[in-house]
Design a protein around this motif. Structure first.
Motif, mmCIF file in Angstrom:
data_model
loop_
_atom_site.group_PDB
_atom_site.id
_atom_site.type_symbol
_atom_site.label_atom_id
_atom_site.label_comp_id
_atom_site.label_asym_id
_atom_site.label_seq_id
_atom_site.Cartn_x
_atom_site.Cartn_y
_atom_site.Cartn_z
ATOM 1 N N PRO A 54 0.834 -1.203 0.000
ATOM 2 C CA PRO A 54 0.000 0.000 0.000
ATOM 3 C C PRO A 54 0.869 1.254 0.000
ATOM 4 C CG PRO A 54 0.017 -1.027 2.165
ATOM 5 C CD PRO A 54 0.708 -1.991 1.243
ATOM 6 N N SER A 55 0.369 2.302 -0.657
ATOM 7 C CA SER A 55 1.130 3.548 -0.724
ATOM 8 C C SER A 55 1.070 4.274 0.608
ATOM 9 C CB SER A 55 0.572 4.449 -1.828
ATOM 10 O OG SER A 55 -0.787 4.726 -1.590
ATOM 11 N N ALA A 56 2.077 5.120 0.854
ATOM 12 C CA ALA A 56 2.142 5.866 2.110
ATOM 13 C C ALA A 56 1.042 6.921 2.153
ATOM 14 C CB ALA A 56 3.510 6.516 2.238
ATOM 15 N N ILE A 57 0.587 7.213 3.350
ATOM 16 C CA ILE A 57 -0.426 8.243 3.561
ATOM 17 C C ILE A 57 0.198 9.391 4.336
ATOM 18 C CG2 ILE A 57 -2.595 8.805 4.726
ATOM 19 C CD1 ILE A 57 -3.516 5.961 4.234
ATOM 20 N N ASP A 58 0.056 10.581 3.803
ATOM 21 C CA ASP A 58 0.524 11.788 4.479
ATOM 22 C C ASP A 58 -0.646 12.404 5.234
ATOM 23 O OD1 ASP A 58 3.183 11.704 3.464
ATOM 24 O OD2 ASP A 58 2.448 12.451 1.551
ATOM 25 N N TRP A 85 -3.529 12.622 2.474
ATOM 26 C CA TRP A 85 -3.283 12.408 1.047
ATOM 27 C C TRP A 85 -2.575 11.080 0.828
ATOM 28 C CZ3 TRP A 85 -2.390 17.080 3.415
ATOM 29 C CH2 TRP A 85 -3.064 18.202 2.910
ATOM 30 N N SER A 86 -2.878 10.486 -0.308
ATOM 31 C CA SER A 86 -2.097 9.373 -0.830
ATOM 32 C C SER A 86 -1.575 9.830 -2.176
ATOM 33 C CB SER A 86 -2.961 8.118 -0.989
ATOM 34 O OG SER A 86 -2.209 7.070 -1.567
ATOM 35 N N GLY A 87 -0.299 10.223 -2.211
ATOM 36 C CA GLY A 87 0.231 10.872 -3.400
ATOM 37 C C GLY A 87 -0.437 12.216 -3.589
ATOM 38 N N HIS A 120 -3.654 12.452 -4.269
ATOM 39 C CA HIS A 120 -5.092 12.226 -4.065
ATOM 40 C C HIS A 120 -5.466 12.522 -2.615
ATOM 41 C CE1 HIS A 120 -9.059 10.579 -4.652
ATOM 42 N NE2 HIS A 120 -8.866 9.689 -3.689
ATOM 43 N N LEU A 135 -7.688 12.271 0.599
ATOM 44 C CA LEU A 135 -8.489 11.160 1.098
ATOM 45 C C LEU A 135 -9.655 11.632 1.953
ATOM 46 C CD1 LEU A 135 -5.579 8.779 2.173
ATOM 47 C CD2 LEU A 135 -6.762 8.875 -0.036
#
Length: 204
Positions: free
Chosen positions: A1-5, A42-44, A46, A48
């Motif tokens: 899974p991608s990192a979430i900021d 954010w994910s990238g 995008h 959230l």
């Protein structure tokens, strides 16, 4: 899974509100704030949102708790943040005594009673627990009960893009002024009479 900021910005007092460009009003009604929070994720590239039927909890520390606080959500309208009550969200008071009871199992031999209560950990655990359904601007507020209402007109003497705010000394609230003509007059209404305030005008 991608990192979430995750970004969480907290605004606790009138200085925070002014520096953050935020007011504490619901339409023309004055609010007294227990604290405001902006939560974004954010994910990238995008942005959230919370899943449907999923809630999160926020804790806002506060020394003086008021039982009639409500949850509000904020949206920018005409360059001014406006707060609307959120029926889906809840506010619960968390007192210092409740925190003490919860930590009764801690080995008290290493603490004396006074130092335990004065520790930043315990002191900052008193406040408001908010259960919310959405990210974004979230405010713990109450409608301020005004016994005698007053208004104020500020004459800037020129028609320029200048924002004017009323900052209350003894109430955790900042109100916006509204332009009433093309000659620099700005009006504040729905304020409690007899309160000490600062009038702040600023522009680019």
């Amino acid at each position: 899974p991608s990192a979430i900021d995750l970004q969480v910005c907290s605004y606790q007092n009138t200085m925070d509100f002014v520096l953050g460009g935020i007011c504490s009003n619901s339409g023309k009604q004055m609010l007294e704030s227990g604290g405001m929070v902006l939560v974004q994720a954010w994910s990238g590239d995008h942005e959230l949102k919370l899943k449907k039927n999923v809630q999160m909890q926020l804790f806002i520390p506060h020394d003086s708790l008021k039982s009639d606080m409500m949850a509000f959500v904020g949206r920018g309208e005409f360059g001014i943040m406006n707060w609307n009550p959120s029926s889906a969200d809840r506010v619960k008071l968390q007192t210092e005594d409740e925190v003490w009871e919860e930590f009764e199992s801690v080995d008290e031999g290493s603490w004396d009673d006074e130092s335990y209560f004065e520790s930043p950990f315990i002191r900052d655990m008193q406040g408001y627990v908010m259960t919310v359904s959405n990210l974004g601007w979230i405010n713990c507020d109450r409608f301020y009960d005004i016994e005698t209402e007053s208004q104020l007109i500020v004459d800037l003497g020129r028609n320029e893009a200048i924002a004017v705010r009323i900052i209350f000394k003894d109430i955790n609230s900042v109100l916006p002024g509204y332009k009433v003509d093309d000659y620099g007059k700005v009006k504040f209404e729905g304020m409690p009479a007899g309160e000490e305030v600062i009038v702040l005008a600023f522009g680019e």
